[in-house]
Structure formats: structure tokens, C-alpha cells
Design a protein around this motif. Structure first.
Motif, PDB file in Angstrom:
ATOM      1  N   TYR A   7      38.006  15.576 -49.623  1.00  0.00           N
ATOM      2  CA  TYR A   7      36.920  14.706 -49.186  1.00  0.00           C
ATOM      3  C   TYR A   7      36.421  13.900 -50.386  1.00  0.00           C
ATOM      4  O   TYR A   7      35.376  14.191 -50.954  1.00  0.00           O
ATOM      5  CB  TYR A   7      35.774  15.544 -48.604  1.00  0.00           C
ATOM      6  CG  TYR A   7      34.758  14.731 -47.820  1.00  0.00           C
ATOM      7  CD1 TYR A   7      35.062  14.243 -46.553  1.00  0.00           C
ATOM      8  CD2 TYR A   7      33.498  14.465 -48.340  1.00  0.00           C
ATOM      9  CE1 TYR A   7      34.142  13.526 -45.817  1.00  0.00           C
ATOM     10  CE2 TYR A   7      32.561  13.743 -47.610  1.00  0.00           C
ATOM     11  CZ  TYR A   7      32.889  13.276 -46.352  1.00  0.00           C
ATOM     12  OH  TYR A   7      31.966  12.571 -45.629  1.00  0.00           O
ATOM     13  N   LYS A  41      32.657   9.726 -48.231  1.00  0.00           N
ATOM     14  CA  LYS A  41      31.205   9.842 -48.076  1.00  0.00           C
ATOM     15  C   LYS A  41      30.595   8.466 -47.821  1.00  0.00           C
ATOM     16  O   LYS A  41      29.741   8.281 -46.953  1.00  0.00           O
ATOM     17  CB  LYS A  41      30.604  10.479 -49.326  1.00  0.00           C
ATOM     18  CG  LYS A  41      29.098  10.714 -49.265  1.00  0.00           C
ATOM     19  CD  LYS A  41      28.646  11.498 -50.494  1.00  0.00           C
ATOM     20  CE  LYS A  41      27.153  11.799 -50.432  1.00  0.00           C
ATOM     21  NZ  LYS A  41      26.332  10.609 -50.661  1.00  0.00           N
ATOM     22  N   ARG A  52      31.305   7.303 -44.273  1.00  0.00           N
ATOM     23  CA  ARG A  52      30.415   7.944 -43.294  1.00  0.00           C
ATOM     24  C   ARG A  52      29.056   7.247 -43.286  1.00  0.00           C
ATOM     25  O   ARG A  52      28.489   6.970 -42.225  1.00  0.00           O
ATOM     26  CB  ARG A  52      30.252   9.429 -43.605  1.00  0.00           C
ATOM     27  CG  ARG A  52      29.423  10.152 -42.548  1.00  0.00           C
ATOM     28  CD  ARG A  52      29.054  11.557 -42.961  1.00  0.00           C
ATOM     29  NE  ARG A  52      28.111  12.111 -41.984  1.00  0.00           N
ATOM     30  CZ  ARG A  52      28.440  12.957 -41.037  1.00  0.00           C
ATOM     31  NH1 ARG A  52      29.687  13.356 -40.908  1.00  0.00           N
ATOM     32  NH2 ARG A  52      27.524  13.404 -40.196  1.00  0.00           N
ATOM     33  N   ASN A  88      38.155  12.859 -34.836  1.00  0.00           N
ATOM     34  CA  ASN A  88      37.133  13.315 -35.762  1.00  0.00           C
ATOM     35  C   ASN A  88      35.844  13.691 -35.026  1.00  0.00           C
ATOM     36  O   ASN A  88      35.208  12.830 -34.421  1.00  0.00           O
ATOM     37  CB  ASN A  88      36.843  12.198 -36.769  1.00  0.00           C
ATOM     38  CG  ASN A  88      35.945  12.642 -37.896  1.00  0.00           C
ATOM     39  OD1 ASN A  88      35.211  13.610 -37.775  1.00  0.00           O
ATOM     40  ND2 ASN A  88      35.993  11.923 -39.001  1.00  0.00           N
ATOM     41  N   ASP A 116      32.984  14.227 -36.099  1.00  0.00           N
ATOM     42  CA  ASP A 116      31.812  13.549 -36.667  1.00  0.00           C
ATOM     43  C   ASP A 116      31.507  12.225 -35.964  1.00  0.00           C
ATOM     44  O   ASP A 116      30.346  11.815 -35.888  1.00  0.00           O
ATOM     45  CB  ASP A 116      32.015  13.272 -38.164  1.00  0.00           C
ATOM     46  CG  ASP A 116      31.808  14.529 -39.007  1.00  0.00           C
ATOM     47  OD1 ASP A 116      31.465  15.570 -38.424  1.00  0.00           O
ATOM     48  OD2 ASP A 116      31.992  14.463 -40.223  1.00  0.00           O
ATOM     49  N   LYS A 149      29.286  12.641 -32.994  1.00  0.00           N
ATOM     50  CA  LYS A 149      27.924  12.996 -33.433  1.00  0.00           C
ATOM     51  C   LYS A 149      27.177  11.763 -33.907  1.00  0.00           C
ATOM     52  O   LYS A 149      26.006  11.558 -33.578  1.00  0.00           O
ATOM     53  CB  LYS A 149      27.996  14.033 -34.566  1.00  0.00           C
ATOM     54  CG  LYS A 149      28.505  15.393 -34.133  1.00  0.00           C
ATOM     55  CD  LYS A 149      28.657  16.302 -35.346  1.00  0.00           C
ATOM     56  CE  LYS A 149      29.392  17.587 -34.986  1.00  0.00           C
ATOM     57  NZ  LYS A 149      29.700  18.381 -36.195  1.00  0.00           N
ATOM     58  N   VAL A 157      40.574   8.507 -38.317  1.00  0.00           N
ATOM     59  CA  VAL A 157      41.042   9.121 -39.560  1.00  0.00           C
ATOM     60  C   VAL A 157      41.985   8.167 -40.271  1.00  0.00           C
ATOM     61  O   VAL A 157      42.512   7.228 -39.658  1.00  0.00           O
ATOM     62  CB  VAL A 157      41.762  10.468 -39.295  1.00  0.00           C
ATOM     63  CG1 VAL A 157      40.841  11.463 -38.622  1.00  0.00           C
ATOM     64  CG2 VAL A 157      43.042  10.280 -38.492  1.00  0.00           C
ATOM     65  N   ILE A 190      38.156   7.838 -42.018  1.00  0.00           N
ATOM     66  CA  ILE A 190      37.188   8.877 -42.396  1.00  0.00           C
ATOM     67  C   ILE A 190      37.682  10.255 -41.965  1.00  0.00           C
ATOM     68  O   ILE A 190      38.070  10.459 -40.818  1.00  0.00           O
ATOM     69  CB  ILE A 190      35.791   8.586 -41.794  1.00  0.00           C
ATOM     70  CG1 ILE A 190      34.801   9.692 -42.157  1.00  0.00           C
ATOM     71  CG2 ILE A 190      35.849   8.375 -40.294  1.00  0.00           C
ATOM     72  CD1 ILE A 190      33.376   9.419 -41.734  1.00  0.00           C
ATOM     73  N   TRP A 202      36.567  14.562 -42.300  1.00  0.00           N
ATOM     74  CA  TRP A 202      35.308  15.284 -42.368  1.00  0.00           C
ATOM     75  C   TRP A 202      35.322  16.198 -43.589  1.00  0.00           C
ATOM     76  O   TRP A 202      36.374  16.562 -44.087  1.00  0.00           O
ATOM     77  CB  TRP A 202      35.020  16.040 -41.076  1.00  0.00           C
ATOM     78  CG  TRP A 202      36.153  16.728 -40.401  1.00  0.00           C
ATOM     79  CD1 TRP A 202      36.384  18.063 -40.335  1.00  0.00           C
ATOM     80  CD2 TRP A 202      37.220  16.113 -39.655  1.00  0.00           C
ATOM     81  NE1 TRP A 202      37.511  18.323 -39.610  1.00  0.00           N
ATOM     82  CE2 TRP A 202      38.051  17.146 -39.176  1.00  0.00           C
ATOM     83  CE3 TRP A 202      37.563  14.793 -39.355  1.00  0.00           C
ATOM     84  CZ2 TRP A 202      39.192  16.898 -38.425  1.00  0.00           C
ATOM     85  CZ3 TRP A 202      38.691  14.541 -38.598  1.00  0.00           C
ATOM     86  CH2 TRP A 202      39.492  15.585 -38.144  1.00  0.00           C
ATOM     87  N   PRO A 203      34.125  16.563 -44.090  1.00  0.00           N
ATOM     88  CA  PRO A 203      34.029  17.210 -45.403  1.00  0.00           C
ATOM     89  C   PRO A 203      34.836  18.492 -45.568  1.00  0.00           C
ATOM     90  O   PRO A 203      35.379  18.744 -46.620  1.00  0.00           O
ATOM     91  CB  PRO A 203      32.532  17.508 -45.542  1.00  0.00           C
ATOM     92  CG  PRO A 203      31.868  16.522 -44.655  1.00  0.00           C
ATOM     93  CD  PRO A 203      32.796  16.317 -43.501  1.00  0.00           C
ATOM     94  N   LYS A 204      34.915  19.298 -44.533  1.00  0.00           N
ATOM     95  CA  LYS A 204      35.579  20.590 -44.693  1.00  0.00           C
ATOM     96  C   LYS A 204      36.458  20.873 -43.493  1.00  0.00           C
ATOM     97  O   LYS A 204      36.026  20.764 -42.363  1.00  0.00           O
ATOM     98  CB  LYS A 204      34.522  21.698 -44.837  1.00  0.00           C
ATOM     99  CG  LYS A 204      35.116  23.076 -45.085  1.00  0.00           C
ATOM    100  CD  LYS A 204      34.023  24.116 -45.174  1.00  0.00           C
ATOM    101  CE  LYS A 204      34.603  25.505 -45.374  1.00  0.00           C
ATOM    102  NZ  LYS A 204      33.564  26.547 -45.366  1.00  0.00           N
TER     103      LYS A 204
END
Length: 288
Positions: A9, A14, A17, A44, A46, A49, A131, A178, A180-182
Motif C-alpha cells: 500500500y 493513500k 483514496r 474493492n 472500499d 463504502k 484496482v 486503488i 486497500w491498505p491490508k
């Protein structure tokens, strides 16, 4: 393979996002570009959300590289969940008309509210998200009918924010890919690595190619046999299949030692370019 851990990431993810979050308020419809070879892993969580109540159109891209039977099952799967979904071929543009129609239908309720308030028609503002290496830039080039966006088959080629005007009173906001962080599910991370959504430079390609062969031998063993001129049966270990491919391709070093890196690169490139045939690595049945 259990010991391999993929978690990537970088800083520009970041920023992407934040770009999506900051611009969502002026967007009418989100088009999420998903790789139809891995429809679950490349979707994704995210984005939904961040989008909140905004309508999302799922674009199952690269349908020319995926298993046609499985793509139809995925379309049914998402429709049953009340998602707008379109299969798309970025190479030929098949699905463009259906996508534009779906966008307009998704915007229709908001357009009606605007008209009821006495506002004139305005351009439909779309955000293209997804992604890395899912085919967003190719889609934009196809819709805008000009090569205005830098594209490549490596993750992270597109940078910055670009508004692109289209015919039919549409405006598109492109975003870089993009992740996601983890990656809580390492299988998802593997799938993204297979398709090139995670940069090869941060991966152990030999392990990734080994894992891909492990997936393919059960689902599409015939594709491997046809491409590499080998015979596969249940008695063979995956490493033995990799050795067979290397020997067929002449990827052998001095002393008959296998050049695993070169073999891995060849297997991954063949899969990503569709040279192994039309392959889908995830099925809707597995999501239950």
C-alpha cells in the motif's frame, strides 16, 4: 505457499483514496472496473463504502480473457444482489453501448429530482474507479475515442486526476488504481498478483507463478497441456509441472539447472495476455 505474505500500500494509493473521497460529492455515478478473471478479488470493498448511496455500475472488464460460462454466472450473481453489472471487452469496445445506457438509467432518479426543482439538464458526472491494471484507462480511451490517457499493462501507470468530456452529455473523472491498505485474505492478494494488479517488483515471481500453476492445474489443466505441449496427471507435483514447462521452453541453465525466474515470468505473461486460453479463477459458488 502459506508463508508468503503480500501487503502493499504505497503512498500514492493513500492519495488516490483521498482523491476519490474528496470528489465523490460531485459525482453522479461510479463505474467500478473489475477484472472478470477475478471478479471477487478485484472488486474493492472500499469503493462501495466511499460511494455511500451513489449508484455503482460494475464493469466486468477483460471479458475476452475470462471463461465465458463463468462470466455469465457472475453477471447473474451480481444482479441477484441488485447490482448494475455489464460485461465489457476493452479491446473491441463490446459492451460500450450497454454501459452508457446503464449509466443513464442509474442517473435517471437524480435527473428527475433536479428537473422537479426546475434545474436544467447537465452533464452526467461519472467516476471511473478500480484496482490497478483492471483496464480503466483503456475504457476511458474507448469512451472518449482518443488516446488521451497513458496506459500500460503494469500497475500504477495512470497518475493524477483527469476529467474527460464525452459525447452524450457525459463527463468522466478518471482515478489511478486503488488497492486497500491490508489484504486480510491472502488468497485475494494472490489473485491480484496473478493479474498484475500488484507490481511485480514487490513480489517473489517464482512463488507467484507456482501458486498460479497450482490454481490452473485443477481448473484448466487442459490449457496448460495445450500451451506447453506437456501431459499433466494427478501424480505430478506442481513443481514437476513447472520443470516440464521450463524444459519444453528451454529455460535451463548450465548443469541442467532450471531457470525458475524466467519460467515464472513466461507463465505469468502467458496468463495475463490470454495465451493460456479464457480463464476465470473465481466462481460465484465459491463465495457462498
Amino acid at each position: 505457499m502459506e508463508e508468503m505474505h503480500i501487503n502493499w500500500y504505497p503512498g500514492h494509493m493513500k492519495k488516490t483514496r483521498e482523491l476519490i473521497e474528496n470528489n465523490m460529492s460531485i459525482v453522479d455515478v461510479v463505474v467500478e472496473v473489475v477484472d472478470s478473471r477475478i471478479p471477487k478479488s478485484s472488486k474493492n470493498p472500499d469503493i462501495e463504502k466511499i460511494a455511500g448511496s451513489k449508484p455503482i455500475v460494475i464493469l466486468l472488464n477483460k471479458e475476452d480473457l475470462s471463461d465465458e460460462r463463468e462470466t455469465k454466472k457472475w453477471i447473474d450473481y451480481y444482479k441477484k444482489q441488485n447490482h448494475s453489472v455489464i460485461s465489457y471487452n476493452g479491446t473491441t469496445g463490446d459492451g460500450t453501448k450497454e454501459l452508457l445506457q446503464e449509466i443513464k438509467e442509474s442517473f435517471a432518479p437524480k435527473l428527475e429530482r433536479l428537473q422537479n426543482r426546475g434545474l436544467k439538464d447537465r452533464a452526467i458526472r461519472i467516476m471511473i474507479a478500480g484496482v490497478p491494471n483492471s483496464g480503466k484507462s483503456t475504457l476511458i480511451n474507448r469512451l472518449s475515442k482518443r488516446k488521451s490517457t497513458q496506459t500500460g499493462d503494469r500497475a500504477g501507470v495512470t497518475k493524477g486526476k483527469q476529467w474527460v468530456k464525452l459525447k452524450g452529455n457525459l463527463e468522466m473523472l478518471d482515478t489511478p488504481g486503488i488497492l486497500w491498505p491490508k489484504f486480510e485474505d491472502q488468497r485475494v492478494a494472490l489473485m491480484l498478483a496473478f493479474t498484475g494488479a500488484i507490481r511485480d517488483e514487490v513480489l517473489d515471481l517464482e512463488e507467484i507463478a507456482f501458486a498460479l500453476l497450482n490454481e490452473l492445474r485443477g481448473r484448466y489443466g487442459n490449457c496448460l497441456e495445450e500451451r506447453y505441449g506437456i501431459t499433466i496427471d494427478d501424480t505430478l507435483e506442481t513443481l514437476e509441472i513447472m520443470d516440464k514447462i521450463a524444459q519444453k521452453r528451454g529455460f535451463v541453465l548450465r548443469g541442467q539447472e532450471i531457470d525458475y525466474l524466467r519460467t515464472a515470468q513466461a507463465i505469468l505473461n502467458d496468463f495475463r495476455e490470454g495465451k493460456l486460453g479464457r480463464i476465470t479463477l473465481e466462481t460465484p459458488q465459491e463465495q457462498v
